[in-house]
Write a protein that holds these residues in place. Structure first.
Motif, mmCIF file in Angstrom:
data_model
loop_
_atom_site.group_PDB
_atom_site.id
_atom_site.type_symbol
_atom_site.label_atom_id
_atom_site.label_comp_id
_atom_site.label_asym_id
_atom_site.label_seq_id
_atom_site.Cartn_x
_atom_site.Cartn_y
_atom_site.Cartn_z
ATOM 1 N N LEU A 106 55.000 56.343 56.641
ATOM 2 C CA LEU A 106 54.755 55.283 55.667
ATOM 3 C C LEU A 106 54.687 55.814 54.234
ATOM 4 O O LEU A 106 54.619 55.032 53.288
ATOM 5 N N ASP A 107 54.677 57.143 54.080
ATOM 6 C CA ASP A 107 54.586 57.740 52.757
ATOM 7 C C ASP A 107 55.877 57.448 51.974
ATOM 8 O O ASP A 107 56.951 57.909 52.359
ATOM 9 N N PRO A 108 55.794 56.682 50.877
ATOM 10 C CA PRO A 108 57.029 56.335 50.156
ATOM 11 C C PRO A 108 57.714 57.533 49.514
ATOM 12 O O PRO A 108 58.880 57.455 49.155
ATOM 13 N N LEU A 109 56.979 58.641 49.354
ATOM 14 C CA LEU A 109 57.587 59.824 48.754
ATOM 15 C C LEU A 109 58.360 60.647 49.775
ATOM 16 O O LEU A 109 59.012 61.627 49.428
ATOM 17 N N ARG A 110 58.241 60.261 51.039
ATOM 18 C CA ARG A 110 58.970 60.980 52.078
ATOM 19 C C ARG A 110 60.337 60.326 52.225
ATOM 20 O O ARG A 110 60.423 59.144 52.548
ATOM 21 N N LEU A 111 61.373 61.091 51.986
ATOM 22 C CA LEU A 111 62.706 60.495 51.940
ATOM 23 C C LEU A 111 63.586 60.909 53.111
ATOM 24 O O LEU A 111 64.754 60.531 53.179
ATOM 25 N N ASP A 122 56.435 68.461 47.472
ATOM 26 C CA ASP A 122 57.646 68.181 48.255
ATOM 27 C C ASP A 122 57.255 67.839 49.695
ATOM 28 O O ASP A 122 56.894 68.702 50.483
ATOM 29 N N ARG A 123 57.313 66.553 50.043
ATOM 30 C CA ARG A 123 56.874 66.098 51.372
ATOM 31 C C ARG A 123 57.893 66.438 52.472
ATOM 32 O O ARG A 123 57.558 66.497 53.632
ATOM 33 N N ASP A 124 59.145 66.569 52.073
ATOM 34 C CA ASP A 124 60.211 66.692 53.074
ATOM 35 C C ASP A 124 60.669 68.119 53.315
ATOM 36 O O ASP A 124 61.622 68.328 54.045
#
Lengths: 119, 361
Positions: B8-13, B269-271
């Motif tokens: 659900l994290d919008p910063l995770r692409l 950097d989430r990804d």
């Protein structure tokens, strides 16, 4: 595979329809769907009488779903088209519309509904 | 539970079928549509281009359906669950709402709808052609319209806009220094030239970067001059340039630990998009599918690939009230200055000295 092709065809058709809108706008006065954002500045005011009674600004806004006066950035032909669409749907009352407008700062002009037949 | 929250994290692409840049553009556009009130102000069908939209169902029911489709679609897109379906639902609702109500016709609503609809129809392997075509079509249409309109050539349009509608003191003062209508003519010609160049330059790799820079300067200039963002239009158009970013799976980064901004971008950097090479030298370097960059160019590549700067900048600009409109263009200009080569080069210079060698102690 079929679903993928359908999706691709739908997207391509959608874009082609927009191309048609851009081309069409070269041949008609209205600018709908022509990707001409903010291309004109029209200062306008609408006066409407129905059955001899002048409508209030609120009634005009409700009738056409647009402000009875102000600025429009699409063009005067689009404003006329909205009035024409609203009034050509019939109704028993005698409707008279006067649109006062200044197109890109030109001197004020008027347009009336019902339109006079072209000679 | 943690996995769901991470999703659900919008910063995770990552983790969806959509390319990274496409999902980022879509999410930011979804956010913009909500902040700018497009969900609350969806029009009810009236004197529609397609009369069936008023006769099939009562207009309030049609509006409720469109509203549900738009709101539900934006939520799905934003949280990254079935984002393509979400984009399709939201895009279709915006396009249909525009067709349904000519009096409230808005290019900002229509363009956002077109972009979201095409995002919804995107499929793996289809590339970026259709979305890029949408952007080019917008600029081509805008150029064509002005090319054939004498008011854009003789200064009448800009004069009516700046002096008539906006009563811009800045424009008025500058125009007074020149012959009558000279500044208005210049602005008209510059607009035609800028939009035309973007339309012609975007499709080709050699001119793409110049076209993006010209487009950004043009839109930020219009934002500063007019003091308005034309609803969500400014954001929708500038975000569309993300469709012209070359796809990257990952970026290998060297020397990030020495540059504070690079270190921060890696930290958020989430990804794990940035693969940090601990054997970094003194200079910041990145390499990926599109090549190898060093120094300021490397830092700019990292900054543009990271979602956080966009999620900080765009909502900050959008929520500003009309009274603080000048601050909006100031933020946009500041963002352009930050990614300019001189500033990037300065920021990329190693600021953390390596430990002194034992011989020098």
């Amino acid at each position: 595979m079929t679903a993928d092709r359908l999706r691709a065809a739908a997207a391509a058709l959608f874009l082609l329809a927009q191309v048609a809108g851009v081309v069409r706008a070269r041949f008609v006065p209205e600018s709908w769907f022509s990707w001409a954002p903010h291309d004109r500045q029209v200062e306008y005011r609408l006066e409407v009488t129905v059955g001899g009674r002048a409508l209030s600004t609120g009634e005009i806004a409700e009738r056409y779903r647009m402000p009875p006066s102000g600025w429009n950035s699409h063009g005067v032909a689009d404003l006329k088209d909205v009035v024409r669409r609203a009034e050509s749907r019939g109704g028993d009352e005698a409707v008279r519309v006067v649109l006062f407008y200044r197109d890109n700062g030109r001197p004020e002009a008027t347009w009336r509904w019902p339109e006079e037949p072209r000679r | 539970m943690t996995g769901l929250l991470a999703r659900l994290d919008p910063l995770r692409l990552s983790g969806t079928a959509l390319p990274r840049s496409h999902l980022m553009a879509g999410r930011l556009l979804a956010l913009g549509l909500v902040i700018e009130g497009y969900v609350l102000h969806l029009p009810r069908p009236h004197v529609s281009f397609v009369p069936a939209l008023e006769t099939m169902l009562p207009p309030p029911v049609t509006k409720a359906i469109l509203l549900g489709s738009l709101a539900g679609g934006l939520v799905l897109l934003f949280i990254g669950i079935l984002p393509r379906l979400g984009a399709f639902l939201a895009g279709a609702a915006l396009v249909i709402a525009t067709i349904a109500c000519p009096p409230l016709y808005a290019n900002s609503r229509l363009y956002s709808g077109c972009v979201l609809l095409l995002l919804g129809l995107w499929q793996p392997g289809s590339g970026t052609t259709l979305l890029r075509a949408q952007v080019v079509l917008l600029y081509a249409g805008a150029t064509l319209s002005k090319l054939f309109d004498v008011d854009w050539w003789d200064g009448r349009y800009f004069d009516a806009w700046m002096n008539g509608k906006l009563r811009s003191p800045l424009f008025g003062a500058a125009a007074a220094l020149l012959p009558p209508l000279a500044l208005a003519k210049l602005c008209g010609w510059a607009t035609i030239l800028a939009e035309g160049f973007v339309a012609v330059g975007l499709p080709f790799r050699k001119t793409r970067v110049a076209a993006v820079v010209a487009g950004l300067l043009f839109h930020v200039g219009a934002l500063a001059l007019a003091g308005e963002d034309f609803g969500v239009f400014f954001y929708a158009v500038t975000l569309s340039y993300l469709f012209f970013a070359e796809p990257e799976d990952r970026l290998s980064v060297r020397g990030a630990e020495r540059v504070p901004l690079a270190r921060w971008l890696v930290a958020v950097d989430r990804d794990r998009f940035f693969i940090v090479d601990p054997a970094g030298g003194g200079t910041l370097e990145v390499s990926g599918a599109v090549g190898h960059r060093t120094g300021g160019a490397a830092l700019r590549a990292m900054l543009l690939a990271s979602p956080l700067p966009y999620f900080l900048l765009l909502p900050a600009m959008m929520v500003l009230p009309a009274t603080l409109a000048p601050l909006r263009s100031t933020l946009a200009v500041a963002a352009l200055l930050v990614v300019s080569p001189p500033v990037m080069d300065r920021l990329a210079r190693a600021t953390k000295r390596p430990p002194p060698s034992p011989d020098l102690r």
